[in-house]
Write a protein that holds these residues in place. Structure first.
Motif, mmCIF file in Angstrom:
data_model
loop_
_atom_site.group_PDB
_atom_site.id
_atom_site.type_symbol
_atom_site.label_atom_id
_atom_site.label_comp_id
_atom_site.label_asym_id
_atom_site.label_seq_id
_atom_site.Cartn_x
_atom_site.Cartn_y
_atom_site.Cartn_z
ATOM 1 N N SER A 68 0.817 -1.209 0.000
ATOM 2 C CA SER A 68 0.000 0.000 0.000
ATOM 3 C C SER A 68 0.853 1.264 0.000
ATOM 4 C CB SER A 68 -0.962 0.007 1.189
ATOM 5 O OG SER A 68 -0.253 0.017 2.407
ATOM 6 N N TYR A 69 0.184 2.410 0.030
ATOM 7 C CA TYR A 69 0.772 3.734 -0.148
ATOM 8 C C TYR A 69 1.172 4.324 1.195
ATOM 9 C CZ TYR A 69 1.185 8.066 -2.920
ATOM 10 O OH TYR A 69 1.634 9.164 -3.606
ATOM 11 N N GLN A 70 2.344 4.946 1.272
ATOM 12 C CA GLN A 70 2.803 5.652 2.466
ATOM 13 C C GLN A 70 2.838 4.748 3.703
ATOM 14 O OE1 GLN A 70 3.837 8.816 3.790
ATOM 15 N NE2 GLN A 70 4.564 9.055 1.685
ATOM 16 N N VAL A 71 3.597 3.674 3.615
ATOM 17 C CA VAL A 71 3.743 2.742 4.730
ATOM 18 C C VAL A 71 4.896 3.201 5.621
ATOM 19 C CG1 VAL A 71 4.328 0.368 5.354
ATOM 20 C CG2 VAL A 71 2.802 0.812 3.435
ATOM 21 N N HIS A 72 4.711 3.100 6.919
ATOM 22 C CA HIS A 72 5.745 3.461 7.890
ATOM 23 C C HIS A 72 6.288 2.191 8.536
ATOM 24 C CE1 HIS A 72 7.737 5.362 11.330
ATOM 25 N NE2 HIS A 72 7.664 6.494 10.658
ATOM 26 N N GLU A 73 7.514 2.270 9.092
ATOM 27 C CA GLU A 73 8.090 1.093 9.762
ATOM 28 C C GLU A 73 7.159 0.555 10.838
ATOM 29 O OE1 GLU A 73 9.602 4.125 9.547
ATOM 30 O OE2 GLU A 73 11.792 3.927 9.528
ATOM 31 N N LYS A 74 6.534 1.483 11.580
ATOM 32 C CA LYS A 74 5.684 1.078 12.706
ATOM 33 C C LYS A 74 4.406 0.371 12.253
ATOM 34 C CE LYS A 74 5.768 5.346 14.384
ATOM 35 N NZ LYS A 74 6.910 6.039 13.766
ATOM 36 N N SER A 75 4.078 0.478 10.960
ATOM 37 C CA SER A 75 2.858 -0.166 10.464
ATOM 38 C C SER A 75 2.923 -1.679 10.535
ATOM 39 C CB SER A 75 2.584 0.266 9.016
ATOM 40 O OG SER A 75 2.427 1.664 8.919
ATOM 41 N N VAL A 76 4.131 -2.243 10.735
ATOM 42 C CA VAL A 76 4.244 -3.695 10.840
ATOM 43 C C VAL A 76 3.513 -4.215 12.070
ATOM 44 C CG1 VAL A 76 6.370 -3.841 12.216
ATOM 45 C CG2 VAL A 76 5.898 -5.569 10.465
ATOM 46 N N LEU A 77 3.209 -3.331 13.026
ATOM 47 C CA LEU A 77 2.424 -3.755 14.193
ATOM 48 C C LEU A 77 1.062 -4.293 13.781
ATOM 49 C CD1 LEU A 77 3.075 -0.796 16.693
ATOM 50 C CD2 LEU A 77 4.156 -3.043 16.672
ATOM 51 N N LEU A 78 0.529 -3.801 12.672
ATOM 52 C CA LEU A 78 -0.838 -4.182 12.286
ATOM 53 C C LEU A 78 -0.946 -5.634 11.833
ATOM 54 C CD1 LEU A 78 -0.769 -0.915 12.088
ATOM 55 C CD2 LEU A 78 -2.967 -1.272 10.995
ATOM 56 N N PRO A 79 -0.062 -6.150 10.961
ATOM 57 C CA PRO A 79 -0.141 -7.585 10.677
ATOM 58 C C PRO A 79 0.359 -8.456 11.821
ATOM 59 C CG PRO A 79 1.640 -6.580 9.416
ATOM 60 C CD PRO A 79 0.870 -5.459 10.037
ATOM 61 N N LEU A 80 1.297 -7.947 12.617
ATOM 62 C CA LEU A 80 1.828 -8.763 13.712
ATOM 63 C C LEU A 80 0.778 -9.036 14.783
ATOM 64 C CD1 LEU A 80 5.429 -7.327 14.288
ATOM 65 C CD2 LEU A 80 4.769 -9.458 13.159
ATOM 66 N N MET A 81 -0.100 -8.066 15.060
ATOM 67 C CA MET A 81 -1.078 -8.253 16.128
ATOM 68 C C MET A 81 -2.006 -9.443 15.870
ATOM 69 S SD MET A 81 -4.430 -7.716 17.202
ATOM 70 C CE MET A 81 -5.204 -6.403 16.279
ATOM 71 N N PRO A 82 -2.737 -9.508 14.740
ATOM 72 C CA PRO A 82 -3.613 -10.668 14.547
ATOM 73 C C PRO A 82 -2.851 -11.969 14.344
ATOM 74 C CG PRO A 82 -3.611 -9.270 12.597
ATOM 75 C CD PRO A 82 -2.879 -8.524 13.665
ATOM 76 N N MET A 83 -1.653 -11.898 13.760
ATOM 77 C CA MET A 83 -0.876 -13.130 13.590
ATOM 78 C C MET A 83 -0.451 -13.681 14.945
ATOM 79 S SD MET A 83 2.342 -13.760 11.039
ATOM 80 C CE MET A 83 3.024 -15.415 10.797
ATOM 81 N N THR A 84 -0.111 -12.807 15.887
ATOM 82 C CA THR A 84 0.275 -13.252 17.222
ATOM 83 C C THR A 84 -0.909 -13.844 17.974
ATOM 84 O OG1 THR A 84 1.920 -11.478 17.240
ATOM 85 C CG2 THR A 84 1.466 -12.552 19.333
ATOM 86 N N LEU A 85 -2.125 -13.423 17.637
ATOM 87 C CA LEU A 85 -3.317 -13.976 18.288
ATOM 88 C C LEU A 85 -3.489 -15.464 17.993
ATOM 89 C CD1 LEU A 85 -5.948 -11.149 17.607
ATOM 90 C CD2 LEU A 85 -4.635 -11.554 19.703
ATOM 91 N N LEU A 86 -2.831 -15.966 16.952
ATOM 92 C CA LEU A 86 -2.919 -17.395 16.640
ATOM 93 C C LEU A 86 -2.386 -18.252 17.779
ATOM 94 C CD1 LEU A 86 -1.708 -17.328 12.916
ATOM 95 C CD2 LEU A 86 -4.058 -17.618 13.729
ATOM 96 N N LEU A 87 -1.549 -17.681 18.647
ATOM 97 C CA LEU A 87 -1.026 -18.430 19.788
ATOM 98 C C LEU A 87 -2.134 -18.887 20.721
ATOM 99 C CD1 LEU A 87 2.069 -16.211 20.678
ATOM 100 C CD2 LEU A 87 2.084 -18.397 19.456
ATOM 101 N N ALA A 88 -3.280 -18.202 20.702
ATOM 102 C CA ALA A 88 -4.386 -18.547 21.595
ATOM 103 C C ALA A 88 -5.314 -19.586 20.992
ATOM 104 C CB ALA A 88 -5.185 -17.297 21.954
ATOM 105 N N GLY A 89 -5.055 -20.026 19.760
ATOM 106 C CA GLY A 89 -5.927 -20.978 19.090
ATOM 107 C C GLY A 89 -5.501 -22.416 19.295
ATOM 108 N N SER A 90 -6.148 -23.306 18.573
ATOM 109 C CA SER A 90 -5.839 -24.732 18.663
ATOM 110 C C SER A 90 -4.398 -24.972 18.233
ATOM 111 C CB SER A 90 -6.793 -25.521 17.761
ATOM 112 O OG SER A 90 -6.488 -26.894 17.792
ATOM 113 N N LYS A 91 -3.630 -25.624 19.087
ATOM 114 C CA LYS A 91 -2.209 -25.902 18.853
ATOM 115 C C LYS A 91 -1.415 -24.618 18.607
ATOM 116 C CE LYS A 91 -3.055 -30.521 16.969
ATOM 117 N NZ LYS A 91 -2.814 -31.457 15.852
ATOM 118 N N GLY A 92 -1.907 -23.518 19.163
ATOM 119 C CA GLY A 92 -1.236 -22.244 18.944
ATOM 120 C C GLY A 92 0.133 -22.168 19.568
#
Length: 597
Positions: free
Chosen positions: A431-455
């Motif tokens: 996307s347009y005008q991405v900042h380094e800190k924007s990586v927090l956005l995909p990391l947050m839901p991906m990290t939530l996978l730890l709470a799932g089955s065999k997470g």
């Protein structure tokens, strides 16, 4: 441990519903595998919480978790912050303080117009309201902290304590409660024990990138992320109208929440279409969304009208001259400037212009996404801005449409973290005008996978850990510029140690009973990146780049990070396809037989 998450000796009763219309029979049939019992912890974080494995209630351990994660946040805040004693513009800390200054001292109509060269307000209205509230409270303690113009670049130690406190309090009011509720609901749907969910909750709340950016570098990203978590949690609970309210709040706080707009839309629309069309629900969600946006901008609108009535000019620096706003040059051709509502339209247009900075170009800083990596080979700034905007739009749509079509036709609750993560990776990469800190956005839901089955099992823990460590590494140039090497090293290595990840351990990759083929495939994918990150740090520390290539190490960071994030996107998309069962089961059965042979 055979690739599964640890659980107590007496796992609590499985949830009756494991997803959107998924009954207990599906667990028994194997579509959702309950976690088996284990006799010993397989990584340090599980070992630390091992004495609590017999707990029958999460409330016995939750206070300890909240105190521990709070201690780490406050300790991290003892370090410096963005722009500390670095004139002339200082940094994000000064930007946030300055917004408190202008919102508490200026009329509402001037918030988005005031001295735009000095950290002009460029976030949506809810950030402005939050800044106003924090500024009002801070002014009661010391009015000099937010005195108009004279407080710029202030580095009062007591002010630092107050500013750090606003981040912690905001997080404990919004992000952490939302995370606790989401993990509880998601783990129940996945048939995960309460103790395992508590381990996952600690891992999620100790996510190093979030602490580094919000509590060290200084921002309020967790407020927006907390509203997104509340959105997802409401979806899990079937409270679709509340999910719309929370997501409007996320958008109203930071425009980056648009990374999640497609999965929110796809899931809510899918819930109105599958298994049957539900017009009342669709109408209710639409109405609540519109009303929420109206409430969001109401203070801005009423404040502007009040200022006009009192004769306050939103642009006093222009001294009567009112050139058209940059976003809509022809606005005056359609709306007469002497109408009572023109100042409101002007205010909203200016807000949109500030929130979406299309005039800044495809990118500003070097970020580990596709465009910055491509710019190393092809200098993109030589192409017209309109062409780059269209290219970014098409590339982004190409990556985010597939996961959202899956979520639209398979609106299952257990797919939410994967769909959110896949879409956010697509946005971050293209996307347009991405900042380094924007990586927090995909990391947050991906990290939530730890709470799932065999997470907390081998595969998910390895991939979630890889994404988070790579994400922290790509933010190192940003942190290094403000002398934050030490908290970066400590928090990243601590999280890696707690979860048994490289460079502190290989337990997430090699465990007894799991497939050697699967183990070595993951190692061969992740291994070169871990080695490259370690080697990069050695070179960056001891070897200066050539004079004609001063950004050599930053460019290498961008290229390696972009490739690694693209792989994370593909893994999330592939797992989403498999777990959605969008493809026939016979296809997976044939693939499984082929692997065994």
């Amino acid at each position: 441990m055979a690739g599964s998450s640890p659980s107590p000796h007496k796992p609590r009763r499985k949830a009756k519903r494991a997803g959107n219309g998924t009954e207990l029979s599906q667990i028994l049939e194997g579509s959702i595998s309950p976690e088996p019992q284990v006799r010993s912890p397989s990584f340090p974080l599980a070992a630390f919480l091992w004495p609590a494995r017999g707990s029958v209630s999460q409330w016995e351990i939750l206070p300890l978790i909240l105190m521990a994660v709070g201690l780490f946040r406050w300790a991290a805040g003892l370090w410096g912050y963005s722009g500390f004693q670095k004139p002339p513009m200082f940094g994000d800390y000064e930007a946030q303080r300055h917004w408190m200054e202008i919102t508490t001292n200026l009329p509402v109509s001037q918030w988005y117009f005031h001295d735009l060269e000095w950290w002009g307000l460029d976030y949506p209205p809810l950030t402005a309201y939050h800044s106003w509230l924090c500024g009002k409270i801070g002014s009661l303690i010391d009015p000099a902290w937010f005195a108009l113009s004279t407080s710029r670049g202030l580095h009062d130690p007591t002010l630092k304590i107050f500013m750090r406190g606003t981040v912690v309090v905001s997080e404990y009011l919004i992000y952490i409660p939302a995370a606790v509720v989401f993990v509880r609901r998601f783990s129940r749907l996945a048939g995960v024990s309460s103790w395992t969910a508590s381990v996952a909750l600690v891992a999620i709340l100790m996510q190093p990138a979030t602490i580094l950016i919000d509590h060290v570098h200084f921002q309020y990203n967790t407020v927006m992320l907390g509203f997104v978590l509340a959105t997802m949690s409401s979806m899990l609970a079937g409270r679709y109208m509340w999910s719309a309210v929370y997501f409007v709040a996320a958008l109203g706080f930071k425009q980056m929440a648009l990374y999640y707009a497609f999965p929110v839309f796809a899931y809510l629309l899918g819930s109105c279409l599958v298994p049957r069309i539900n017009f009342p629900r669709l109408f209710g969600i639409s109405l609540v969304t519109a009303v929420s946006f109206a409430i969001l901008i109401t203070p801005l609108v009423l404040g502007t009208l009040s200022d006009v009535k009192r004769g306050i000019d939103p642009r006093p620096d222009l001294k009567g001259s009112r050139p058209p706003l940059p976003l809509f040059q022809g606005l005056a051709d359609y709306i007469a400037t002497d109408t009572f509502y023109y100042p409101v339209v002007e205010q909203l247009v200016q807000m949109i212009h500030r929130v979406f900075p299309f005039a800044r170009g495809l990118f500003e800083d070097k970020v580990a996404n596709f465009w910055c990596a491509l710019n190393v080979v092809f200098k993109l700034k030589q192409y017209p801005s309109e062409l780059l905007q269209r290219g970014a739009l098409l590339a982004t749509l190409a990556t985010i449409i597939p996961p959202n079509l899956i979520l639209l036709f398979r609106p299952r609750k257990l797919l939410l973290p994967l769909a959110f993560a896949t879409t956010a990776w697509g946005f971050f990469l293209f996307s347009y005008q991405v900042h380094e800190k924007s990586v927090l956005l995909p990391l947050m839901p991906m990290t939530l996978l730890l709470a799932g089955s065999k997470g907390l099992g081998k595969e998910t823990r390895a991939w979630v850990g890889f994404a988070n460590i790579l994400g922290c590494w790509t933010m190192f140039p940003l942190l290094q510029r403000v002398d934050l090497r030490v908290p970066y090293v400590v928090l990243t290595l601590l999280w890696a140690y707690l979860l048994g990840l490289p460079p502190t351990s290989l337990s997430a990759y090699f465990q007894e009973g799991s497939s050697l083929w699967s183990q070595w495939t993951t190692v061969l994918i992740h291994g070169p990146f871990y080695l490259a990150m370690a080697l990069w740090h050695v070179l960056e520390l001891f070897l200066r780049p050539p004079p004609d290539k001063p950004d050599l190490w930053v460019v290498a960071n961008v290229g390696i990070g972009a490739v690694g994030f693209a792989i994370c996107y593909l893994w999330c998309l592939g797992r989403l396809v498999v777990e959605s069962e969008i493809l026939p089961r016979s296809w997976f059965a044939k693939k499984g037989k082929a692997k065994k042979q």
